[in-house]
Design an enzyme around this catalytic site. Structure first.
Site, short mmCIF file in Angstrom:
data_model
loop_
_atom_site.label_atom_id
_atom_site.label_comp_id
_atom_site.label_asym_id
_atom_site.label_seq_id
_atom_site.Cartn_x
_atom_site.Cartn_y
_atom_site.Cartn_z
N ASP A 53 0.84 -1.19 0.00
CA ASP A 53 0.00 0.00 0.00
C ASP A 53 0.88 1.24 0.00
O ASP A 53 1.31 1.71 1.05
CB ASP A 53 -0.90 -0.05 1.25
CG ASP A 53 -1.67 1.25 1.45
OD1 ASP A 53 -1.66 2.09 0.52
OD2 ASP A 53 -2.27 1.41 2.52
N GLU A 131 30.92 9.91 4.97
CA GLU A 131 31.51 9.64 6.29
C GLU A 131 30.37 9.57 7.31
O GLU A 131 29.51 10.45 7.33
CB GLU A 131 32.48 10.76 6.67
CG GLU A 131 33.64 10.88 5.70
CD GLU A 131 34.40 12.20 5.88
OE1 GLU A 131 34.63 12.62 7.02
OE2 GLU A 131 34.74 12.80 4.85
N GLU A 133 28.82 9.74 10.91
CA GLU A 133 28.93 10.18 12.31
C GLU A 133 27.61 9.93 13.04
O GLU A 133 26.53 10.11 12.45
CB GLU A 133 29.28 11.67 12.36
CG GLU A 133 30.63 11.98 11.76
CD GLU A 133 31.04 13.46 11.84
OE1 GLU A 133 32.23 13.74 11.74
OE2 GLU A 133 30.15 14.32 12.00
N GLU A 188 34.56 10.65 17.83
CA GLU A 188 34.53 11.97 17.19
C GLU A 188 34.66 13.07 18.26
O GLU A 188 34.80 12.79 19.44
CB GLU A 188 33.26 12.15 16.35
CG GLU A 188 33.51 12.17 14.83
CD GLU A 188 34.43 13.29 14.35
OE1 GLU A 188 34.71 14.24 15.11
OE2 GLU A 188 34.89 13.23 13.19
N GLU A 195 32.59 7.91 14.74
CA GLU A 195 32.59 7.95 13.27
C GLU A 195 33.09 6.63 12.73
O GLU A 195 34.04 6.04 13.26
CB GLU A 195 33.50 9.09 12.77
CG GLU A 195 33.66 9.08 11.25
CD GLU A 195 34.25 10.36 10.67
OE1 GLU A 195 34.11 11.43 11.30
OE2 GLU A 195 34.85 10.27 9.58
N HIS A 244 29.51 13.90 5.44
CA HIS A 244 30.32 14.48 4.36
C HIS A 244 30.23 13.57 3.15
O HIS A 244 30.41 12.35 3.27
CB HIS A 244 31.79 14.57 4.79
CG HIS A 244 32.02 15.54 5.90
ND1 HIS A 244 33.18 15.58 6.63
CD2 HIS A 244 31.23 16.51 6.40
CE1 HIS A 244 33.11 16.55 7.54
NE2 HIS A 244 31.92 17.11 7.43
N ARG A 317 38.80 23.29 6.84
CA ARG A 317 37.54 22.55 7.02
C ARG A 317 36.37 23.47 7.36
O ARG A 317 35.36 23.01 7.87
CB ARG A 317 37.71 21.51 8.13
CG ARG A 317 38.46 20.28 7.70
CD ARG A 317 38.66 19.32 8.88
NE ARG A 317 39.04 17.98 8.43
CZ ARG A 317 40.24 17.65 8.00
NH1 ARG A 317 41.21 18.53 7.94
NH2 ARG A 317 40.49 16.40 7.61
N GLU A 334 34.87 17.01 -1.50
CA GLU A 334 34.07 16.70 -0.31
C GLU A 334 33.03 17.81 -0.11
O GLU A 334 33.39 18.97 0.08
CB GLU A 334 34.98 16.62 0.91
CG GLU A 334 34.25 16.33 2.21
CD GLU A 334 35.14 16.53 3.45
OE1 GLU A 334 35.94 17.49 3.48
OE2 GLU A 334 35.02 15.73 4.38
N ARG A 336 30.47 19.26 2.45
CA ARG A 336 30.46 19.08 3.91
C ARG A 336 29.13 19.41 4.60
O ARG A 336 28.99 19.18 5.79
CB ARG A 336 31.58 19.93 4.53
CG ARG A 336 32.96 19.42 4.17
CD ARG A 336 34.06 20.34 4.70
NE ARG A 336 34.13 20.39 6.15
CZ ARG A 336 34.76 19.51 6.93
NH1 ARG A 336 35.40 18.49 6.38
NH2 ARG A 336 34.78 19.65 8.25
N1 LIG Z 1 37.89 8.82 -5.43
C1 LIG Z 1 37.01 8.86 -4.44
N2 LIG Z 1 35.72 9.15 -4.68
C2 LIG Z 1 34.80 9.21 -3.72
N3 LIG Z 1 35.10 8.96 -2.43
C3 LIG Z 1 36.37 8.66 -2.12
C4 LIG Z 1 37.40 8.59 -3.10
N4 LIG Z 1 38.55 8.26 -2.48
C5 LIG Z 1 38.26 8.11 -1.18
N5 LIG Z 1 36.95 8.35 -0.95
C6 LIG Z 1 36.19 8.23 0.29
O1 LIG Z 1 36.30 9.40 1.07
C7 LIG Z 1 36.05 9.07 2.44
C8 LIG Z 1 37.22 9.66 3.22
O2 LIG Z 1 36.89 9.80 4.53
P1 LIG Z 1 37.90 10.52 5.54
O3 LIG Z 1 37.27 10.40 6.88
O4 LIG Z 1 39.29 10.02 5.36
O5 LIG Z 1 37.87 12.00 5.04
P2 LIG Z 1 38.23 13.38 5.70
O6 LIG Z 1 37.28 14.34 5.08
O7 LIG Z 1 39.66 13.64 5.51
O8 LIG Z 1 37.90 13.27 7.21
P3 LIG Z 1 37.22 14.35 8.21
O9 LIG Z 1 36.21 15.14 7.45
O10 LIG Z 1 36.61 13.46 9.26
O11 LIG Z 1 38.32 15.16 8.72
C9 LIG Z 1 35.99 7.55 2.51
O12 LIG Z 1 34.66 7.10 2.52
C10 LIG Z 1 36.70 7.14 1.21
O13 LIG Z 1 36.36 5.86 0.72
N1 LIG Z 2 31.00 16.78 13.01
C1 LIG Z 2 31.39 17.84 12.12
C2 LIG Z 2 32.40 17.38 11.11
C3 LIG Z 2 33.68 16.91 11.72
C4 LIG Z 2 34.70 16.42 10.71
O1 LIG Z 2 35.33 17.24 10.01
O2 LIG Z 2 34.83 15.21 10.60
C5 LIG Z 2 30.15 18.42 11.40
O3 LIG Z 2 29.13 18.47 11.94
O4 LIG Z 2 30.20 18.84 10.26
MG LIG Z 3 35.27 14.72 5.89
MG LIG Z 4 34.14 13.38 11.17
#
Ligand SMILES: Nc1ncnc2c1ncn2[C@@H]1O[C@H](COP(=O)(O)OP(=O)(O)OP(=O)(O)O)[C@@H](O)[C@H]1O
Ligand SMILES: N[C@@H](CCC(=O)O)C(=O)O
Ligand SMILES: [Mg+2]
Ligand SMILES: [Mg+2]
Length: 445
Positions: A53, A131, A133, A188, A195, A244, A317, A334, A336
């Site tokens: 449904d 990522e 969390e 975290e 995380e 992220h 960041r 990335e 965020r």
């Molecule tokens: N070419 C790619 N394309 C998409 N994702 C990728 C690629 N290479 C790596 N990743 C992914 O990116 C993520 C990296 O996570 P990681 O926590 O190391 O990132 P970070 O942003 O440096 O950390 P934080 O934001 O916590 O400081 C993992 O899921 C990884 O598999």
């Molecule tokens: N927890 C943080 C991110 C932390 C990190 O860089 O991994 C947020 O809310 O965006």
């Molecule tokens: Mg990250």
């Molecule tokens: Mg994190």
């Protein structure tokens, strides 16, 4: 896992002593749903004979035409290791169809598949690595969550301050049994916050994996007497939960964001720049999909590693988009702002469409910002031409209304009902008198 023929699937089910199959799908607002059948109904499920449904699922069919069909994707077959091993339980993720055999336009998985197909037509494979969390809270004697986190540890802390290591260990072992490749896990920044990062994959598989990941985290935490929450911002004065979204495009097996010959721009290709340009252009219009609930906007405030401004950076960041330092096949962008209450299928679809538009129209992003935006004054931000993300759900609703690309990505059905549902949610929230108002105004006026 590759697509299994019906015979291969039956053999597997019999070898593994599976009795129940959970046919899973995700509603428009990112909640996993499931219908359980016994193995005797497998043929009926595969033949598209199992109706449900749709009018009882948020964002699905109208009551006048409520029958819908689940078609399992056999490549997602997986055993749920936390259920009994005898007469066990397996899951398959499904696509939702109409009774006339056409794909249902409100099915988030179908929406992502459509965006991925557009990328494929341009020669790209879209990869995403989110990522994960989450917070762990205590539960009361009835197993309900209480507003009390289970530890007071912080970033990268170890046991005994980190009291989540046993739950995280079980979560990770379960994920590995289900085929995940775990890249990292840690405590975290916030008290009670954890995380877990798993390896990126092609976008539809990653969205499926993200839904399975959340299911595992919640179930295993429960088995440890804890309650796992992905709520974006449980505590006013501490970091919240992000999702992220690391993303990349591959062409002919090579990362299209990487250019080893480019010395000036940090070995990023023009494609990477244009993709960032597209993401920034649609940042406001996509926010309601990335940050879907009222609480999401309490996270997007300065000082908590969550973005507030539409800018990008290769280092810091504090920006909405960051290009992590890894190059070669790990070159990625990335985003965020998404939080874990976002529907992964929908947010992946809209961010891909935004990036592709950047590539098609060669949208050049503004210069990257190397300063910590949280420490810049409003005048300095204005000088750098850095705009703000929507600050609350109402602003985000109005921005999404103006974004025709988001409308195209989601399709009329989801776009319209999403806007309506979110407006109703905003009105319902806004009607309430909150504690803050009483604390600050009652004795003054
Ligand atoms: N070419 C790619 N394309 C998409 N994702 C990728 C690629 N290479 C790596 N990743 C992914 O990116 C993520 C990296 O996570 P990681 O926590 O190391 O990132 P970070 O942003 O440096 O950390 P934080 O934001 O916590 O400081 C993992 O899921 C990884 O598999
Ligand atoms: N927890 C943080 C991110 C932390 C990190 O860089 O991994 C947020 O809310 O965006
Ligand atoms: Mg990250
Ligand atoms: Mg994190």
């Amino acid at each position: 896992m590759s697509d299994l023929t019906r015979e291969e699937l039956k053999e597997k089910i019999s070898d593994l002593d599976i009795e129940f199959i959970r046919l899973q799908f995700t509603d428009v607002f990112g909640i996993m749903k499931s219908m359980s059948v016994t193995v005797d109904e497998l043929d009926a499920a595969m033949d598209g004979e199992l109706m449900f449904d749709g009018s009882s699922i948020d964002g699905f069919a109208r009551i006048e035409e409520s029958d819908q069909v689940l078609i399992p994707d056999t490549s997602t077959f997986n055993v749920m290791p936390w259920r009994p091993s005898e007469k066990g339980v397996a899951s398959m993720i499904c696509d939702v169809y109409n009774t006339d055999g056409t794909p249902f336009e409100g099915c988030p998985r179908n929406i992502l598949k459509k965006a991925v197909q557009e990328a494929e037509e341009m020669g790209y494979e879209f990869n995403v690595g989110p990522e994960g969390e989450f917070f762990l809270f205590h539960t009361d004697e009835k197993g309900r969550p209480v507003f009390d986190v289970h530890d007071t540890a912080g970033y990268f802390d170890l046991a005994p301050y980190d009291m989540g290591e046993d739950a995280r260990r079980s979560i990770i072992l379960t994920m590995k049994k289900m085929g995940f490749r775990i890249e990292a896990s840690h405590h975290e920044v916030a008290k009670g916050q954890h995380e877990i990062d798993f390896k990126y994959d092609e976008a539809v598989t990653t969205a499926d994996n993200w839904m399975t990941f959340k299911d595992i985290v919640k179930n295993i935490a429960k088995n440890h007497g804890l309650y796992a929450t992905f709520l974006p911002k449980p505590f006013s004065n501490d970091n919240g939960n992000a999702m992220h979204c690391n993303q990349s495009l591959f062409k002919n097996g090579e990362n299209a964001f990487y250019d080893c010959n480019d010395q000036e721009n940090g070995q990023l290709s023009d494609i990477a720049y244009y993709y960032i340009g597209g993401l920034l252009k649609h940042a406001k219009g996509m926010t309601l999909v990335a940050n879907p609930i009222v609480n999401s906007y309490k996270r997007l405030l300065p000082g908590y590693e969550a973005p507030t401004n539409i800018a990008w950076s290769t280092k810091n960041r504090s920006t909405l988009v960051r290009v992590p330092a890894s190059r070669g096949c790990s070159t990625r962008i990335e985003l965020r702002n998404p939080d874990p209450t976002a529907n992964p299928y929908l947010i992946f679809a809209v961010m891909l469409k935004a990036g592709l538009e950047g590539i098609k129209n060669k949208i050049t992003p503004p210069p990257d910002i190397e300063e910590n935006i949280f420490e810049l004054s409003l005048e300095e931000q204005q000088k750098l031409n850095v705009d703000l993300l929507p600050r609350d759900m109402y602003e985000a609703i109005n921005e999404m209304k103006k974004d025709s690309l988001v409308r195209e990505a989601l399709g009329e059905h989801v776009y319209n009902l999403y806007l309506k549902a979110k407006f109703d949610e905003w009105v319902s929230y806004n009607k309430q008198v909150h504690d803050w108002e009483i604390d600050n105004y009652l004795s003054k006026y």
